[in-house]
Design a protein around this motif. Structure first.
Motif, PDB file in Angstrom:
ATOM      1  N   LEU A 158       0.753  -1.451   0.203  1.00 25.34           N
ATOM      2  CA  LEU A 158      -0.179  -0.125  -0.108  1.00 25.34           C
ATOM      3  C   LEU A 158       0.669   1.088  -0.326  1.00 25.34           C
ATOM      4  O   LEU A 158       0.666   2.003  -0.131  1.00 25.34           O
ATOM      5  N   GLN A 159       1.874   1.412   0.163  1.00 28.79           N
ATOM      6  CA  GLN A 159       3.046   2.351   0.141  1.00 28.79           C
ATOM      7  C   GLN A 159       2.922   3.074   1.547  1.00 28.79           C
ATOM      8  O   GLN A 159       2.535   4.892   1.164  1.00 28.79           O
ATOM      9  N   LEU A 160       2.214   2.722   2.540  1.00 27.32           N
ATOM     10  CA  LEU A 160       1.858   3.453   3.894  1.00 27.32           C
ATOM     11  C   LEU A 160       2.500   2.958   5.136  1.00 27.32           C
ATOM     12  O   LEU A 160       3.641   1.909   5.178  1.00 27.32           O
ATOM     13  N   THR A 161       3.019   4.070   5.798  1.00 30.62           N
ATOM     14  CA  THR A 161       3.812   3.337   7.283  1.00 30.62           C
ATOM     15  C   THR A 161       2.490   3.209   8.547  1.00 30.62           C
ATOM     16  O   THR A 161       1.386   3.285   8.151  1.00 30.62           O
ATOM     17  N   LYS A 162       3.319   2.757   9.380  1.00 31.34           N
ATOM     18  CA  LYS A 162       1.860   2.183  10.233  1.00 31.34           C
ATOM     19  C   LYS A 162       1.312   2.727  10.526  1.00 31.34           C
ATOM     20  O   LYS A 162       0.420   3.354  10.913  1.00 31.34           O
ATOM     21  N   GLU A 163       2.392   4.603  11.159  1.00 33.05           N
ATOM     22  CA  GLU A 163       1.412   5.658  11.579  1.00 33.05           C
ATOM     23  C   GLU A 163       0.514   5.771  10.630  1.00 33.05           C
ATOM     24  O   GLU A 163      -0.746   6.140  11.080  1.00 33.05           O
ATOM     25  N   GLU A 164       0.392   6.294   8.306  1.00 35.53           N
ATOM     26  CA  GLU A 164      -0.425   6.548   8.598  1.00 35.53           C
ATOM     27  C   GLU A 164      -1.398   5.681   8.420  1.00 35.53           C
ATOM     28  O   GLU A 164      -3.047   6.237   8.377  1.00 35.53           O
ATOM     29  N   ALA A 165      -1.546   3.969   8.199  1.00 29.71           N
ATOM     30  CA  ALA A 165      -2.087   3.443   8.504  1.00 29.71           C
ATOM     31  C   ALA A 165      -3.554   3.578  10.086  1.00 29.71           C
ATOM     32  O   ALA A 165      -4.605   3.566   9.316  1.00 29.71           O
ATOM     33  N   LEU A 166      -2.868   3.440  10.663  1.00 30.48           N
ATOM     34  CA  LEU A 166      -3.540   3.761  11.657  1.00 30.48           C
ATOM     35  C   LEU A 166      -4.363   4.840  11.871  1.00 30.48           C
ATOM     36  O   LEU A 166      -5.633   5.166  12.551  1.00 30.48           O
ATOM     37  N   LYS A 167      -3.675   6.354  10.613  1.00 27.43           N
ATOM     38  CA  LYS A 167      -4.213   7.612  11.224  1.00 27.43           C
ATOM     39  C   LYS A 167      -5.554   7.174  10.566  1.00 27.43           C
ATOM     40  O   LYS A 167      -6.828   7.765  10.918  1.00 27.43           O
ATOM     41  N   ILE A 168      -5.620   6.545   9.186  1.00 28.67           N
ATOM     42  CA  ILE A 168      -6.976   6.742   8.709  1.00 28.67           C
ATOM     43  C   ILE A 168      -7.705   5.653   9.381  1.00 28.67           C
ATOM     44  O   ILE A 168      -8.343   5.671   8.940  1.00 28.67           O
ATOM     45  N   ALA A 169      -6.866   4.544   9.795  1.00 26.04           N
ATOM     46  CA  ALA A 169      -7.875   3.464  10.389  1.00 26.04           C
ATOM     47  C   ALA A 169      -8.932   3.629  11.112  1.00 26.04           C
ATOM     48  O   ALA A 169     -10.175   3.841  11.784  1.00 26.04           O
ATOM     49  N   LYS A 170      -8.175   4.977  12.722  1.00 22.67           N
ATOM     50  CA  LYS A 170      -8.709   5.518  13.470  1.00 22.67           C
ATOM     51  C   LYS A 170      -9.884   6.524  13.026  1.00 22.67           C
ATOM     52  O   LYS A 170     -10.931   6.893  13.763  1.00 22.67           O
ATOM     53  N   THR A 171      -9.522   7.385  12.296  1.00 24.33           N
ATOM     54  CA  THR A 171     -10.385   8.227  11.461  1.00 24.33           C
ATOM     55  C   THR A 171     -11.581   7.678  11.193  1.00 24.33           C
ATOM     56  O   THR A 171     -13.060   8.326  11.320  1.00 24.33           O
ATOM     57  N   ASN A 172     -11.076   6.334  10.213  1.00 22.69           N
ATOM     58  CA  ASN A 172     -12.829   6.052   9.384  1.00 22.69           C
ATOM     59  C   ASN A 172     -13.385   5.451  11.128  1.00 22.69           C
ATOM     60  O   ASN A 172     -14.788   5.611  10.736  1.00 22.69           O
ATOM     61  N   THR A 173     -13.169   4.660  11.998  1.00 22.26           N
ATOM     62  CA  THR A 173     -13.109   3.678  12.984  1.00 22.26           C
ATOM     63  C   THR A 173     -14.466   5.402  13.685  1.00 22.26           C
ATOM     64  O   THR A 173     -15.403   5.387  14.342  1.00 22.26           O
ATOM     65  N   ALA A 174     -13.547   6.815  14.336  1.00 25.63           N
ATOM     66  CA  ALA A 174     -14.228   7.525  14.720  1.00 25.63           C
ATOM     67  C   ALA A 174     -15.465   7.593  13.685  1.00 25.63           C
ATOM     68  O   ALA A 174     -16.176   8.653  14.524  1.00 25.63           O
TER      69      ALA A 174
END
Length: 320
Positions: A158-174
């Motif tokens: 995906l060419q994402l860092t762990k921090e980028e992926a978690l930021k997106i994931a938590k934003t969508n969950t929120a």
């Protein structure tokens, strides 16, 4: 050979025979799940990149109660053949950095019981928990969620860092957060089961319990909202004070205003007892009780280090 081993042997043989005409090949594997590992049978089709997995343990009790094996496997085969066409649309080629914003969401498990398989899953530690990202696939069946844990290799793809992926994931969950009083939840459950709403209102009047439920719209992996600081701050604003968080399961947590009780040991005992008696091992989150003071999430009675202060992580916007 005990009963469970006999069941598995017969189940595998019947499923193999049942899937052969459709070109399904069986692969046995141990699948890491929350708090345990389950024996799974993956059914691979040559023309489909993703493969459905069957968990025989789900059908063991039916067999014990006398349901014929051919009936059990016939139902499993029907479900596999219904699902297989949808899986044919899933491909890693369609999983990329641009589409990640629409497919990543957060999940949470207890760290200690899952630390072995978490080694291969990029995650963030919060208190005694681990938050990680899942990729949710487009699915025509709105009553089910098809998702996969985001591994290190998938992150690289995906060419994402762990921090980028978690930021997106938590934003969508929120964005899918759902916060309701326990009274409202119980009333809606009764009405959904056919009870007259007026009667349900009488049985569960407003503010009959101080507890509220925090989860997401799907009701799946909703406990991950405790890793979203803006959601916790919104809850604090709505109830007007700091609060305790009681982990009901990996799918939801209960919120209790701190002024309601100062007997934390009683809360811990309640959580532990309910987990043991009523929550399946694969759904359990923790026996600990947490508190939120407007800045950080912490285990009650335990001071946490700076790395666990979620107020220092990226903030998110919540929609109701």
């Amino acid at each position: 050979m005990n009963d469970r081993e006999q069941f598995y042997k017969e189940f595998y043989s019947a499923l193999e025979k049942g899937m052969e005409p459709s070109g399904g090949h069986l692969i046995e594997m141990d699948i890491p799940k929350n708090n345990h590992t389950m024996k799974g049978i993956t059914v691979k089709f040559d023309n489909i990149s993703m493969a459905p997995t069957v968990y025989p343990d789900f059908y063991y009790q039916d067999w014990k109660e006398g349901q014929p094996m051919d009936e059990i496997v016939s139902g499993v085969r029907t479900e596999i053949m219904r699902t297989a066409p949808e899986l044919s649309h899933f491909s890693i080629k369609n999983m990329n950095r641009e589409s990640a914003v629409n497919h990543l969401y957060a999940a949470v498990v207890g760290y200690e019981n899952n630390k072995e398989w978490l080694q291969s899953i990029p995650h963030q530690r919060i208190a005694d928990l681990a938050v990680f990202a899942k990729w949710k696939f487009d699915n025509a069946d709105r009553d089910s969620v098809v998702a996969s844990k985001v591994t290190g290799p998938l992150l690289a793809h995906l060419q994402l860092t762990k921090e980028e992926a978690l930021k997106i994931a938590k934003t969508n969950t929120a964005r899918s957060a759902k916060f309701e009083s326990m009274d409202t939840v119980m009333k809606n459950m009764m009405v959904d089961d056919g009870m007259n709403r007026e009667l349900a209102e009488m049985m569960f009047p407003d503010q009959s319990t101080p507890l509220s439920v925090l989860t997401n719209e799907s009701g799946i992996d909703g406990a991950a909202l405790i890793a979203c600081p803006e959601v916790l701050k919104a809850v604090q604003k709505e109830i007007g004070e700091d609060f305790y968080i009681l982990p009901s399961s990996i799918h939801e947590v209960l919120v209790l205003p701190k002024t309601y009780t100062d007997d934390v040991e009683d809360l811990k005992q309640m959580v532990s007892s309910i987990n043991e008696a009523e929550v399946e091992p694969e759904d359990r989150l923790s026996d600990n009780v947490y508190e939120f003071d407007g800045h950080s999430l912490k285990i009650v009675g335990l001071e946490l280090t700076k790395e666990h202060d979620i107020a220092d992580t990226i903030t998110h916007h919540r929609s109701r």
